[in-house]
Write a protein that holds these residues in place. Structure first.
Motif, PDB file in Angstrom:
ATOM      1  N   ASN A  14       0.840  -1.195   0.000  1.00 35.65           N
ATOM      2  CA  ASN A  14       0.000   0.000   0.000  1.00 35.65           C
ATOM      3  C   ASN A  14       0.876   1.246   0.000  1.00 35.65           C
ATOM      4  OD1 ASN A  14      -2.475  -1.253  -0.123  1.00 35.65           O
ATOM      5  ND2 ASN A  14      -2.746  -1.296   2.094  1.00 35.65           N
ATOM      6  N   SER A  15       2.004   1.191   0.685  1.00 38.15           N
ATOM      7  CA  SER A  15       2.915   2.337   0.718  1.00 38.15           C
ATOM      8  C   SER A  15       3.389   2.688  -0.689  1.00 38.15           C
ATOM      9  CB  SER A  15       4.119   2.060   1.619  1.00 38.15           C
ATOM     10  OG  SER A  15       3.714   1.931   2.956  1.00 38.15           O
ATOM     11  N   SER A  16       3.772   1.687  -1.460  1.00 37.34           N
ATOM     12  CA  SER A  16       4.202   1.947  -2.843  1.00 37.34           C
ATOM     13  C   SER A  16       3.048   2.453  -3.688  1.00 37.34           C
ATOM     14  CB  SER A  16       4.794   0.690  -3.481  1.00 37.34           C
ATOM     15  OG  SER A  16       6.122   0.526  -3.078  1.00 37.34           O
ATOM     16  N   LYS A  17       1.877   1.894  -3.482  1.00 36.01           N
ATOM     17  CA  LYS A  17       0.707   2.367  -4.226  1.00 36.01           C
ATOM     18  C   LYS A  17       0.451   3.838  -3.923  1.00 36.01           C
ATOM     19  CE  LYS A  17      -1.335  -2.214  -4.099  1.00 36.01           C
ATOM     20  NZ  LYS A  17      -2.367  -3.062  -3.496  1.00 36.01           N
ATOM     21  N   TYR A  18       0.490   4.195  -2.641  1.00 41.01           N
ATOM     22  CA  TYR A  18       0.270   5.587  -2.244  1.00 41.01           C
ATOM     23  C   TYR A  18       1.378   6.491  -2.778  1.00 41.01           C
ATOM     24  CZ  TYR A  18      -3.347   4.065   1.102  1.00 41.01           C
ATOM     25  OH  TYR A  18      -4.472   3.549   1.688  1.00 41.01           O
ATOM     26  N   ALA A  19       2.605   6.008  -2.754  1.00 40.04           N
ATOM     27  CA  ALA A  19       3.727   6.797  -3.287  1.00 40.04           C
ATOM     28  C   ALA A  19       3.536   7.050  -4.781  1.00 40.04           C
ATOM     29  CB  ALA A  19       5.053   6.090  -3.017  1.00 40.04           C
ATOM     30  N   LEU A  20       3.136   6.028  -5.508  1.00 35.94           N
ATOM     31  CA  LEU A  20       2.888   6.193  -6.942  1.00 35.94           C
ATOM     32  C   LEU A  20       1.761   7.194  -7.193  1.00 35.94           C
ATOM     33  CD1 LEU A  20       3.208   2.481  -8.101  1.00 35.94           C
ATOM     34  CD2 LEU A  20       4.709   4.373  -8.773  1.00 35.94           C
ATOM     35  N   ILE A  21       0.694   7.110  -6.416  1.00 31.42           N
ATOM     36  CA  ILE A  21      -0.417   8.058  -6.557  1.00 31.42           C
ATOM     37  C   ILE A  21       0.080   9.484  -6.311  1.00 31.42           C
ATOM     38  CG2 ILE A  21      -2.580   8.856  -5.492  1.00 31.42           C
ATOM     39  CD1 ILE A  21      -3.224   5.827  -5.032  1.00 31.42           C
ATOM     40  N   GLY A  22       0.855   9.666  -5.234  1.00 29.99           N
ATOM     41  CA  GLY A  22       1.379  10.993  -4.917  1.00 29.99           C
ATOM     42  C   GLY A  22       2.287  11.535  -5.997  1.00 29.99           C
ATOM     43  N   VAL A  23       3.200  10.713  -6.476  1.00 26.91           N
ATOM     44  CA  VAL A  23       4.134  11.151  -7.519  1.00 26.91           C
ATOM     45  C   VAL A  23       3.386  11.481  -8.805  1.00 26.91           C
ATOM     46  CG1 VAL A  23       6.044  10.421  -9.004  1.00 26.91           C
ATOM     47  CG2 VAL A  23       6.134   9.952  -6.547  1.00 26.91           C
ATOM     48  N   LEU A  24       2.443  10.647  -9.184  1.00 27.59           N
ATOM     49  CA  LEU A  24       1.686  10.909 -10.413  1.00 27.59           C
ATOM     50  C   LEU A  24       0.825  12.163 -10.288  1.00 27.59           C
ATOM     51  CD1 LEU A  24       0.795   7.248 -11.365  1.00 27.59           C
ATOM     52  CD2 LEU A  24       2.356   8.784 -12.590  1.00 27.59           C
ATOM     53  N   TYR A  25       0.251  12.381  -9.125  1.00 26.25           N
ATOM     54  CA  TYR A  25      -0.514  13.611  -8.917  1.00 26.25           C
ATOM     55  C   TYR A  25       0.399  14.826  -9.069  1.00 26.25           C
ATOM     56  CZ  TYR A  25      -3.708  17.066  -7.117  1.00 26.25           C
ATOM     57  OH  TYR A  25      -4.512  18.169  -7.014  1.00 26.25           O
ATOM     58  N   TYR A  51       0.780   9.713   6.538  1.00 22.29           N
ATOM     59  CA  TYR A  51       1.333   8.601   5.764  1.00 22.29           C
ATOM     60  C   TYR A  51       1.979   9.126   4.479  1.00 22.29           C
ATOM     61  CZ  TYR A  51       1.101   3.635   4.224  1.00 22.29           C
ATOM     62  OH  TYR A  51       1.366   2.349   3.831  1.00 22.29           O
ATOM     63  N   LEU A  52       1.237   9.963   3.765  1.00 19.52           N
ATOM     64  CA  LEU A  52       1.724  10.526   2.513  1.00 19.52           C
ATOM     65  C   LEU A  52       2.943  11.422   2.733  1.00 19.52           C
ATOM     66  CD1 LEU A  52       1.166  10.641  -0.524  1.00 19.52           C
ATOM     67  CD2 LEU A  52      -0.296  12.611  -0.090  1.00 19.52           C
ATOM     68  N   SER A  53       2.930  12.199   3.790  1.00 16.47           N
ATOM     69  CA  SER A  53       4.071  13.086   4.095  1.00 16.47           C
ATOM     70  C   SER A  53       5.357  12.288   4.279  1.00 16.47           C
ATOM     71  CB  SER A  53       3.801  13.906   5.355  1.00 16.47           C
ATOM     72  OG  SER A  53       2.782  14.833   5.123  1.00 16.47           O
ATOM     73  N   LYS A  54       5.274  11.184   5.018  1.00 13.64           N
ATOM     74  CA  LYS A  54       6.460  10.343   5.224  1.00 13.64           C
ATOM     75  C   LYS A  54       6.962   9.760   3.911  1.00 13.64           C
ATOM     76  CE  LYS A  54       5.679   8.990   9.998  1.00 13.64           C
ATOM     77  NZ  LYS A  54       5.528   7.888  10.934  1.00 13.64           N
ATOM     78  N   LEU A  55       6.031   9.305   3.079  1.00 19.12           N
ATOM     79  CA  LEU A  55       6.420   8.746   1.784  1.00 19.12           C
ATOM     80  C   LEU A  55       7.071   9.802   0.904  1.00 19.12           C
ATOM     81  CD1 LEU A  55       3.228   6.618   1.066  1.00 19.12           C
ATOM     82  CD2 LEU A  55       5.500   5.741   1.678  1.00 19.12           C
ATOM     83  N   MET A  56       6.492  10.994   0.862  1.00 21.00           N
ATOM     84  CA  MET A  56       7.035  12.070   0.027  1.00 21.00           C
ATOM     85  C   MET A  56       8.411  12.505   0.535  1.00 21.00           C
ATOM     86  SD  MET A  56       4.831  12.474  -2.428  1.00 21.00           S
ATOM     87  CE  MET A  56       4.576  10.715  -2.333  1.00 21.00           C
ATOM     88  N   GLN A  57       8.591  12.535   1.849  1.00 23.51           N
ATOM     89  CA  GLN A  57       9.903  12.875   2.409  1.00 23.51           C
ATOM     90  C   GLN A  57      10.947  11.838   2.023  1.00 23.51           C
ATOM     91  OE1 GLN A  57       9.109  13.381   6.585  1.00 23.51           O
ATOM     92  NE2 GLN A  57       7.905  15.234   6.237  1.00 23.51           N
ATOM     93  N   GLU A  58      10.568  10.571   2.059  1.00 23.36           N
ATOM     94  CA  GLU A  58      11.490   9.504   1.661  1.00 23.36           C
ATOM     95  C   GLU A  58      11.851   9.630   0.182  1.00 23.36           C
ATOM     96  OE1 GLU A  58      13.881   6.089   2.254  1.00 23.36           O
ATOM     97  OE2 GLU A  58      12.986   7.495   3.654  1.00 23.36           O
ATOM     98  N   LEU A  59      10.877   9.914  -0.649  1.00 18.53           N
ATOM     99  CA  LEU A  59      11.140  10.083  -2.078  1.00 18.53           C
ATOM    100  C   LEU A  59      11.978  11.332  -2.348  1.00 18.53           C
ATOM    101  CD1 LEU A  59       7.686   8.996  -3.542  1.00 18.53           C
ATOM    102  CD2 LEU A  59       9.823   7.672  -3.498  1.00 18.53           C
ATOM    103  N   THR A  60      11.794  12.366  -1.555  1.00 15.42           N
ATOM    104  CA  THR A  60      12.624  13.569  -1.674  1.00 15.42           C
ATOM    105  C   THR A  60      14.072  13.240  -1.334  1.00 15.42           C
ATOM    106  OG1 THR A  60      10.762  15.020  -1.154  1.00 15.42           O
ATOM    107  CG2 THR A  60      12.959  15.934  -0.860  1.00 15.42           C
TER     108      THR A  60
END
Length: 153
Positions: A14-25, A51-60
């Motif tokens: 789910n984390s990867s799914k949410y990360a993909l959604i965030g990046v695509l948005y 949840y999204l904030s942590k994922l976006m920080q990791e991707l940053t």
């Protein structure tokens, strides 16, 4: 009792799914001039904010997306970020284990010792992973902009 199952059975979390959604948005809606705050990204995608904030920080941290702090800060994608392959996002969030793990989550499943579904899923899974390796974030933007696909959950 010794468990023969791994913790996760989905090919991507789910984390990867949410990360993909965030990046695509971000790919569709952001730029260096148009940054998006985590709260707005969460509201637009339906992904929980913390949840999204942590994922976006990791991707940053891994330079998959960009961000700036301050009054005009937020997350955004540069042209370089848009060239990132989907597999890179998934590998940062999940590692490569999930994509290579058994569909039944059996620890010892591999080509030498296959589970009952190994051969059935092998080609499908291989093609999926190849597509993730071949597809860049930018490749999916036009379908989203044209309404042929959507991002809200």
């Amino acid at each position: 009792m010794i468990s023969i199952f791994t913790k996760n059975s989905s090919m991507i979390s789910n984390s990867s799914k949410y990360a993909l959604i965030g990046v695509l948005y971000l790919a569709v809606n952001s730029s260096e001039e148009q940054k998006i705050l985590a709260k707005d990204l969460s509201k637009s995608t339906g992904v929980p904010r913390a949840y999204l904030s942590k994922l976006m920080q990791e991707l940053t941290r891994h330079q998959i997306i960009s961000s700036t702090r301050g009054p005009n800060g937020g997350f955004f994608l540069t042209d370089e970020n848009r060239e990132i392959r989907l597999i890179d996002i998934i590998n940062i969030i999940d590692g490569d284990y999930r994509l290579n793990s058994c569909i039944l989550s059996l620890h010892k499943c591999d080509s030498e010792n296959p589970c009952p579904l190994h051969d059935l899923m092998g080609d499908t899974k291989r093609k999926f992973v190849e597509r993730l390796k071949d597809t860049k974030v930018q490749d999916l933007v036009s379908n989203i902009k044209e309404g042929k696909s959507f991002l809200t959950i």
